[in-house]
Design a protein around this motif. Structure first.
Motif, PDB file in Angstrom:
ATOM      1  N   ALA A   1      50.440  44.991  49.286  1.00 43.12           N
ATOM      2  CA  ALA A   1      50.016  43.668  49.743  1.00 43.12           C
ATOM      3  C   ALA A   1      51.282  42.827  49.939  1.00 43.12           C
ATOM      4  O   ALA A   1      52.371  43.384  50.117  1.00 43.12           O
ATOM      5  N   ASN A   2      51.140  41.502  49.897  1.00 41.61           N
ATOM      6  CA  ASN A   2      52.252  40.623  50.263  1.00 41.61           C
ATOM      7  C   ASN A   2      52.754  39.746  49.140  1.00 41.61           C
ATOM      8  O   ASN A   2      53.839  39.180  49.228  1.00 41.61           O
ATOM      9  N   SER A   3      51.966  39.589  48.079  1.00 39.74           N
ATOM     10  CA  SER A   3      52.337  38.681  46.990  1.00 39.74           C
ATOM     11  C   SER A   3      51.771  39.212  45.685  1.00 39.74           C
ATOM     12  O   SER A   3      50.861  40.052  45.674  1.00 39.74           O
ATOM     13  N   GLY A   4      52.291  38.684  44.577  1.00 43.19           N
ATOM     14  CA  GLY A   4      51.767  39.076  43.284  1.00 43.19           C
ATOM     15  C   GLY A   4      50.301  38.745  43.131  1.00 43.19           C
ATOM     16  O   GLY A   4      49.527  39.522  42.552  1.00 43.19           O
ATOM     17  N   ALA A   5      49.907  37.599  43.636  1.00 42.34           N
ATOM     18  CA  ALA A   5      48.502  37.206  43.551  1.00 42.34           C
ATOM     19  C   ALA A   5      47.608  38.216  44.258  1.00 42.34           C
ATOM     20  O   ALA A   5      46.540  38.582  43.751  1.00 42.34           O
ATOM     21  N   GLU A   6      48.035  38.670  45.427  1.00 47.43           N
ATOM     22  CA  GLU A   6      47.225  39.641  46.168  1.00 47.43           C
ATOM     23  C   GLU A   6      47.161  40.983  45.453  1.00 47.43           C
ATOM     24  O   GLU A   6      46.116  41.652  45.460  1.00 47.43           O
ATOM     25  N   ALA A   7      48.267  41.390  44.850  1.00 46.76           N
ATOM     26  CA  ALA A   7      48.254  42.641  44.086  1.00 46.76           C
ATOM     27  C   ALA A   7      47.322  42.521  42.892  1.00 46.76           C
ATOM     28  O   ALA A   7      46.566  43.454  42.575  1.00 46.76           O
ATOM     29  N   ASN A   8      47.347  41.386  42.214  1.00 48.56           N
ATOM     30  CA  ASN A   8      46.451  41.180  41.075  1.00 48.56           C
ATOM     31  C   ASN A   8      44.997  41.066  41.516  1.00 48.56           C
ATOM     32  O   ASN A   8      44.092  41.564  40.840  1.00 48.56           O
ATOM     33  N   GLU A   9      44.760  40.387  42.621  1.00 45.67           N
ATOM     34  CA  GLU A   9      43.401  40.316  43.164  1.00 45.67           C
ATOM     35  C   GLU A   9      42.850  41.729  43.391  1.00 45.67           C
ATOM     36  O   GLU A   9      41.703  42.040  43.030  1.00 45.67           O
ATOM     37  N   ALA A  10      43.665  42.585  43.982  1.00 47.74           N
ATOM     38  CA  ALA A  10      43.252  43.966  44.215  1.00 47.74           C
ATOM     39  C   ALA A  10      42.998  44.694  42.899  1.00 47.74           C
ATOM     40  O   ALA A  10      42.035  45.468  42.783  1.00 47.74           O
ATOM     41  N   ALA A  11      43.859  44.435  41.909  1.00 49.79           N
ATOM     42  CA  ALA A  11      43.706  45.100  40.611  1.00 49.79           C
ATOM     43  C   ALA A  11      42.401  44.701  39.929  1.00 49.79           C
ATOM     44  O   ALA A  11      41.678  45.549  39.387  1.00 49.79           O
TER      45      ALA A  11
ATOM     46  N   THR B   1      31.458  44.127  33.604  1.00 48.76           N
ATOM     47  CA  THR B   1      32.293  43.293  34.484  1.00 48.76           C
ATOM     48  C   THR B   1      33.222  42.346  33.728  1.00 48.76           C
ATOM     49  O   THR B   1      33.997  41.614  34.352  1.00 48.76           O
ATOM     50  N   LYS B   2      33.162  42.315  32.397  1.00 50.11           N
ATOM     51  CA  LYS B   2      33.970  41.361  31.636  1.00 50.11           C
ATOM     52  C   LYS B   2      35.466  41.696  31.746  1.00 50.11           C
ATOM     53  O   LYS B   2      35.870  42.851  31.594  1.00 50.11           O
ATOM     54  N   ILE B   3      36.252  40.682  32.010  1.00 43.88           N
ATOM     55  CA  ILE B   3      37.715  40.795  32.009  1.00 43.88           C
ATOM     56  C   ILE B   3      38.257  39.971  30.850  1.00 43.88           C
ATOM     57  O   ILE B   3      37.947  38.780  30.729  1.00 43.88           O
ATOM     58  N   ILE B   4      39.049  40.594  30.003  1.00 45.55           N
ATOM     59  CA  ILE B   4      39.693  39.895  28.896  1.00 45.55           C
ATOM     60  C   ILE B   4      41.131  39.590  29.290  1.00 45.55           C
ATOM     61  O   ILE B   4      41.889  40.484  29.675  1.00 45.55           O
ATOM     62  N   SER B   5      41.488  38.327  29.203  1.00 43.12           N
ATOM     63  CA  SER B   5      42.826  37.867  29.538  1.00 43.12           C
ATOM     64  C   SER B   5      43.349  37.012  28.378  1.00 43.12           C
ATOM     65  O   SER B   5      42.704  36.925  27.332  1.00 43.12           O
ATOM     66  N   PHE B   6      44.503  36.377  28.564  1.00 40.79           N
ATOM     67  CA  PHE B   6      45.166  35.712  27.447  1.00 40.79           C
ATOM     68  C   PHE B   6      45.608  34.293  27.802  1.00 40.79           C
ATOM     69  O   PHE B   6      46.005  34.017  28.940  1.00 40.79           O
ATOM     70  N   TYR B   7      45.525  33.434  26.814  1.00 43.84           N
ATOM     71  CA  TYR B   7      46.002  32.070  26.988  1.00 43.84           C
ATOM     72  C   TYR B   7      47.474  32.083  27.390  1.00 43.84           C
ATOM     73  O   TYR B   7      48.261  32.909  26.921  1.00 43.84           O
TER      74      TYR B   7
ATOM     75  N   ARG C   1      47.540  32.545  42.389  1.00 41.69           N
ATOM     76  CA  ARG C   1      46.901  31.293  42.795  1.00 41.69           C
ATOM     77  C   ARG C   1      45.645  31.479  43.631  1.00 41.69           C
ATOM     78  O   ARG C   1      45.084  30.493  44.100  1.00 41.69           O
ATOM     79  N   THR C   2      45.210  32.716  43.870  1.00 40.88           N
ATOM     80  CA  THR C   2      43.895  32.856  44.467  1.00 40.88           C
ATOM     81  C   THR C   2      42.863  32.419  43.434  1.00 40.88           C
ATOM     82  O   THR C   2      43.157  32.330  42.241  1.00 40.88           O
ATOM     83  N   PHE C   3      41.634  32.148  43.883  1.00 36.74           N
ATOM     84  CA  PHE C   3      40.648  31.602  42.950  1.00 36.74           C
ATOM     85  C   PHE C   3      40.311  32.594  41.837  1.00 36.74           C
ATOM     86  O   PHE C   3      40.116  32.209  40.679  1.00 36.74           O
ATOM     87  N   PHE C   4      40.262  33.879  42.167  1.00 37.33           N
ATOM     88  CA  PHE C   4      39.995  34.895  41.150  1.00 37.33           C
ATOM     89  C   PHE C   4      41.171  35.006  40.181  1.00 37.33           C
ATOM     90  O   PHE C   4      41.005  34.942  38.956  1.00 37.33           O
ATOM     91  N   THR C   5      42.387  35.134  40.713  1.00 38.98           N
ATOM     92  CA  THR C   5      43.541  35.347  39.833  1.00 38.98           C
ATOM     93  C   THR C   5      43.855  34.112  38.992  1.00 38.98           C
ATOM     94  O   THR C   5      44.274  34.227  37.837  1.00 38.98           O
TER      95      THR C   5
ATOM     96  N   GLY D   1      38.989  21.973  38.592  1.00 39.10           N
ATOM     97  CA  GLY D   1      38.851  21.046  39.713  1.00 39.10           C
ATOM     98  C   GLY D   1      38.447  21.664  41.028  1.00 39.10           C
ATOM     99  O   GLY D   1      38.340  20.969  42.041  1.00 39.10           O
ATOM    100  N   PHE D   2      38.211  22.978  41.028  1.00 36.09           N
ATOM    101  CA  PHE D   2      37.882  23.660  42.282  1.00 36.09           C
ATOM    102  C   PHE D   2      36.437  24.162  42.310  1.00 36.09           C
ATOM    103  O   PHE D   2      36.094  24.999  43.132  1.00 36.09           O
ATOM    104  N   GLY D   3      35.626  23.648  41.415  1.00 39.89           N
ATOM    105  CA  GLY D   3      34.235  24.079  41.395  1.00 39.89           C
ATOM    106  C   GLY D   3      34.011  25.235  40.446  1.00 39.89           C
ATOM    107  O   GLY D   3      34.893  25.604  39.668  1.00 39.89           O
ATOM    108  N   PRO D   4      32.815  25.830  40.501  1.00 40.40           N
ATOM    109  CA  PRO D   4      32.475  26.920  39.571  1.00 40.40           C
ATOM    110  C   PRO D   4      33.460  28.074  39.665  1.00 40.40           C
ATOM    111  O   PRO D   4      33.790  28.537  40.762  1.00 40.40           O
ATOM    112  N   LYS D   5      33.910  28.547  38.513  1.00 34.44           N
ATOM    113  CA  LYS D   5      34.879  29.641  38.474  1.00 34.44           C
ATOM    114  C   LYS D   5      34.165  30.985  38.426  1.00 34.44           C
ATOM    115  O   LYS D   5      33.006  31.068  38.010  1.00 34.44           O
ATOM    116  N   PRO D   6      34.844  32.038  38.845  1.00 35.19           N
ATOM    117  CA  PRO D   6      34.265  33.373  38.696  1.00 35.19           C
ATOM    118  C   PRO D   6      33.850  33.617  37.244  1.00 35.19           C
ATOM    119  O   PRO D   6      34.563  33.239  36.307  1.00 35.19           O
ATOM    120  N   ALA D   7      32.715  34.251  37.062  1.00 33.78           N
ATOM    121  CA  ALA D   7      32.156  34.419  35.720  1.00 33.78           C
ATOM    122  C   ALA D   7      32.700  35.658  35.027  1.00 33.78           C
ATOM    123  O   ALA D   7      33.375  36.494  35.637  1.00 33.78           O
TER     124      ALA D   7
END
Length: 403
Positions: free
Chosen positions: A102-112, A129-135, A141-145, A157-163
């Motif tokens: 892809a073209n950016s880190g965000a896109e690579a993470n989106e794909a992951a 479907t649960k994803i565990i991440s860290f504070y 900067r995509t909405f998912f990532t 501030g961008f509305g409902p977030k992915p669940a």
């Protein structure tokens, strides 16, 4: 109509989501940059860990020039030689069997993240479907990532977030255990948190998370967008821990300054994918991959990798000299040439002040949050440039302290 290209023009024409320095860089060579007035700066920022070989490395220039006369773009309706060559290099030197460009880190993470959920729902059940991440994590900067990232200030501030995304404290294995279950599809982490203050994962933590993922049939995703490609002293940071992820993302230094990213994974995980499930127009384009091949060969060499710890030691020694005089740093973080200097409590929330004053003394640094100064210079910066740049930085520290 011809406009005067000045810093004031930025405020008129660019979306106000950045606050760049008052000078405009126009030329770079190695670890030095010159602005519109010919003033020289020493670069300890490296384009935020992107310019791993400095500015305008002659071998990267040659690779780009040669490819620019052959083929620029064909889309993913066709493949191309540089993409296949770079993919093979990545596979030969990592755990991976398959690569997605892809073209950016965000896109690579989106794909992951998409791959992790797709794999889990296809192999197990539709509710896995649960994803565990860290504070304090950061994944793009995509909405998912940005939602998977552990800093709400970037996603609010961008509305409902992915669940179905859960955040827990970094390096806290018990916290992971408390939220891990059969609905978990992936745990995603940065072995060294880039934007979150440069905290490094402990070996016990990474090993424990790997075992939990195995127990619950969840995938382990390492985001090495910032800490990968030689930045911490090995080609990828996971290689220092002897913990193998199921998916790894790489970007920034992968192109040495040219935009490119990659998602690496195994045959097993990639087996669920088929034509049309995911894609990108520019990913794997010949220009980026040609430069990436050359950058990879230079970085993944004994001469470069063996010199990273030596350079780190010089940086730390100079930081300690500054600290002996001004007592501004509480501790040093990160690995290799991903260096963090945490400020003492009395200087908390002033990291940006140090960055701004440093530019007055003609040295470019970064911050990682409001309490940590960050240094991500070229992996091949000379010892003389480190010494000169840190001498300039010492003057900036003195000004901030005495303000």
């Amino acid at each position: 109509m011809q406009h005067n290209v000045s810093r004031e023009l930025f405020d008129k024409v660019i979306l106000p989501v950045y606050s760049p320095a008052q000078f405009i860089p126009v030329r770079g060579e190695g670890s030095r940059i010159w602005d519109q007035n010919g003033v020289e700066y020493i670069d300890f920022a490296g384009g935020i860990a992107v310019n791993a070989l400095g500015h305008c490395h002659p071998r990267l220039i040659k690779a780009l020039q040669e490819q620019s006369q052959k083929l620029w773009h064909v889309s993913n309706v066709f493949t191309n030689e540089p993409a296949l060559m770079l993919a093979q290099k990545l596979i030969d030197h990592t755990f991976a069997d398959r690569v997605f460009f892809a073209n950016s880190g965000a896109e690579a993470n989106e794909a992951a993240f998409k791959l992790a959920r797709y794999y889990a729902t296809k192999k197990f059940h539709p509710y896995k479907t649960k994803i565990i991440s860290f504070y304090q994590s950061f994944h793009g900067r995509t909405f998912f990532t940005v939602s998977v990232g552990g800093q709400a200030k970037y996603s609010d501030g961008f509305g409902p977030k992915p669940a179905d995304i859960v955040h827990v404290p970094f390096n806290d294995l018990n916290a992971v255990k408390a939220v891990m279950d059969d609905h978990t599809c992936a745990v995603v982490l940065e072995p060294v948190q880039g934007e979150g203050g440069l905290a490094s994962a402990t070996p016990e933590f990474l090993n424990g998370v790997r075992l939990l993922c195995d127990e619950y049939n969840a995938l382990l995703i390492f985001d090495e967008v910032q800490c990968g490609m030689g930045r911490t002293g090995s080609l990828y940071t996971y290689q220092q821990y002897n913990v193998i992820p199921d998916i790894l993302t790489s970007a920034k230094a992968l192109g040495g300054g040219f935009p490119i990213s990659a998602m690496l994974t195994t045959d097993q995980v990639s087996s669920v994918m088929h034509v049309g499930v995911h894609g990108t127009t520019y990913g794997g384009n010949p220009l980026a991959c040609a430069v990436g091949c050359e950058a990879f060969d230079i970085i993944n060499s004994p001469d470069v990798l063996s010199g990273i710890e030596k350079r780190r030691a010089i940086f730390i020694a100079k930081l300690e000299e500054i600290n002996d005089k001004f007592n501004v740093f509480r501790e040093y973080r990160g690995k290799g040439l991903l260096i963090g200097a945490e400020l003492q409590p009395e200087f908390h929330d002033k990291a940006r002040d140090f960055l701004n004053v440093a530019t007055e003394y003609k040295v470019m640094i970064l911050n990682a949050g409001s309490n940590v100064l960050r240094f991500t210079p070229s992996l091949i910066i000379s010892e003389d440039e480190i010494q000169e740049g840190m001498n300039r930085f010492a003057k900036a520290v003195e000004k901030v302290v005495n303000a």
